[in-house]
Design an enzyme around this catalytic site. Sequence first.
Site, PDB file in Angstrom:
ATOM      1  N   PHE A 132      36.090  37.574  39.247  1.00 12.92           N
ATOM      2  CA  PHE A 132      36.748  37.750  38.496  1.00 12.92           C
ATOM      3  C   PHE A 132      38.657  37.505  39.548  1.00 12.92           C
ATOM      4  CE2 PHE A 132      40.740  40.815  37.366  1.00 12.92           C
ATOM      5  CZ  PHE A 132      41.049  40.928  36.669  1.00 12.92           C
ATOM      6  N   ASP A 220      39.055  34.516  47.243  1.00 17.17           N
ATOM      7  CA  ASP A 220      39.973  35.142  47.464  1.00 17.17           C
ATOM      8  C   ASP A 220      40.028  36.714  47.787  1.00 17.17           C
ATOM      9  OD1 ASP A 220      41.157  37.444  45.536  1.00 17.17           O
ATOM     10  OD2 ASP A 220      40.650  36.633  43.293  1.00 17.17           O
ATOM     11  N   LYS A 249      47.061  43.043  45.640  1.00 17.50           N
ATOM     12  CA  LYS A 249      46.629  44.908  45.901  1.00 17.50           C
ATOM     13  C   LYS A 249      47.238  45.394  47.101  1.00 17.50           C
ATOM     14  CE  LYS A 249      43.086  44.665  42.415  1.00 17.50           C
ATOM     15  NZ  LYS A 249      42.327  43.400  41.920  1.00 17.50           N
TER      16      LYS A 249
END
Length: 398
Positions: A132, A220, A249
């Site tokens: 993802f 990531d 985030k």
Amino acid sequence: MSSPRMSPNYKPLPVVVATAEGEWITDVGGRRYYDALAGYSSLNFGHRHPALIKATKDQMDRVTLVSRAFDFELLAPFAEKLTDLCGMDMMLPMNTGAEAVETAIKAARKWGHDVKGIEDNQSLIIVAEENFHGRTTTIVSFSSDDVARESFGPFSPGFLAVPYGDTEALAKAIEENADRLAAVLLEPIQGEAGVNIPPDDYLPAARRLTEEANALLILDEIQSGLGRTGYTFAWERVGVKPDIMTLGKALGGGIFPVSAAVGRKEVMGLLTPGTHGSTFGGNPIACALGIAVCDMLATGEYQARARELGEHFQARLEGMVREGLLLRKRGVGMWAGIDIDPDRASGRAVCELLMDKGVLAKDTHGSTVRFAPPLSTSKEDLDWMLDQLEAVLVEIRP
Ligand SMILES: *Cc1c(COP(=O)(O)O)cnc(C)c1O
């Protein structure tokens, strides 16, 4: 309070949030819930951490938007603090995680073209199945989630997916494509896929294989980074440093979207004026927040807390597996994915039962539930949350 005026691209739990503080959320009816999702790891420091609220408010009283057409007093200090935290040379600020990933992809392709000499339009990036990395058309092009992809084609070429955690498959794909390989892009731990932790030798192998093939390693760290695993970055667990990493985030402290691609100057230094940019990337509030987040992580206090409290958290979940309440659990630090026996309940049903008991969590992929409580949570509150989980799991036991 869902509205027919909203595109139904989410199916939220039926709770309407009004306020929040620390690890607690209060809904419009005044009911309190423990936030066990923490904005998918955006709220590592809890809701409305006083230092982060202060940094935001102070900045709002000075200047709120500049655009990169002009310089801004906190942009260089943010770059210095973030690259120091990452042990990297250069950063490029963006807003959302997907944009940071897009930035890393562009930087890697530019390096592949300008430095490695890959022919125009031949560049390849190897990714992992079950990844993802966000929702843009390019990123969903290499997703293995049919729901994320279906009907959104045509897709961007130039990506090849191999099974995650499988060193042999990765080695084979790298070997077969070494000439046109710009980069390998991986999550050090796959969050969305249910907190999938690869074998300990996987990332070291990816590092070695990319070096041998003269290709970049991009990690990531948008969900796994900034303290979640008990380390500043999840790659520190296995001592593998990437050429580029993406952050997002929690970089915005749970207040504002802040993301960045951070990496070696041999790669990040190739982007020249006009090749990439963002109207809001590196805006004043983002810089103020980013600096405050870097300062909080620089002390190591949150990482240490995630490690210590994480041991307790993981041990209690392990206990639930031993008692037959859970099929499996995966996790490290303050991050866990639990698998419910699908014959007992779906992940969604467990989240609804948890909600009735005052805990908010999110299912992922059928019968898996992901937990990412704020790193700032108290042990008492964490135990209370785990008590509620245990009670729900006992309830659904046949
Ligand atoms: C959330 C996430 C993204 C995308 O971030 P957005 O801010 O939603 O665009 C990318 N990669 C990982 C690993 C993520 O968890």
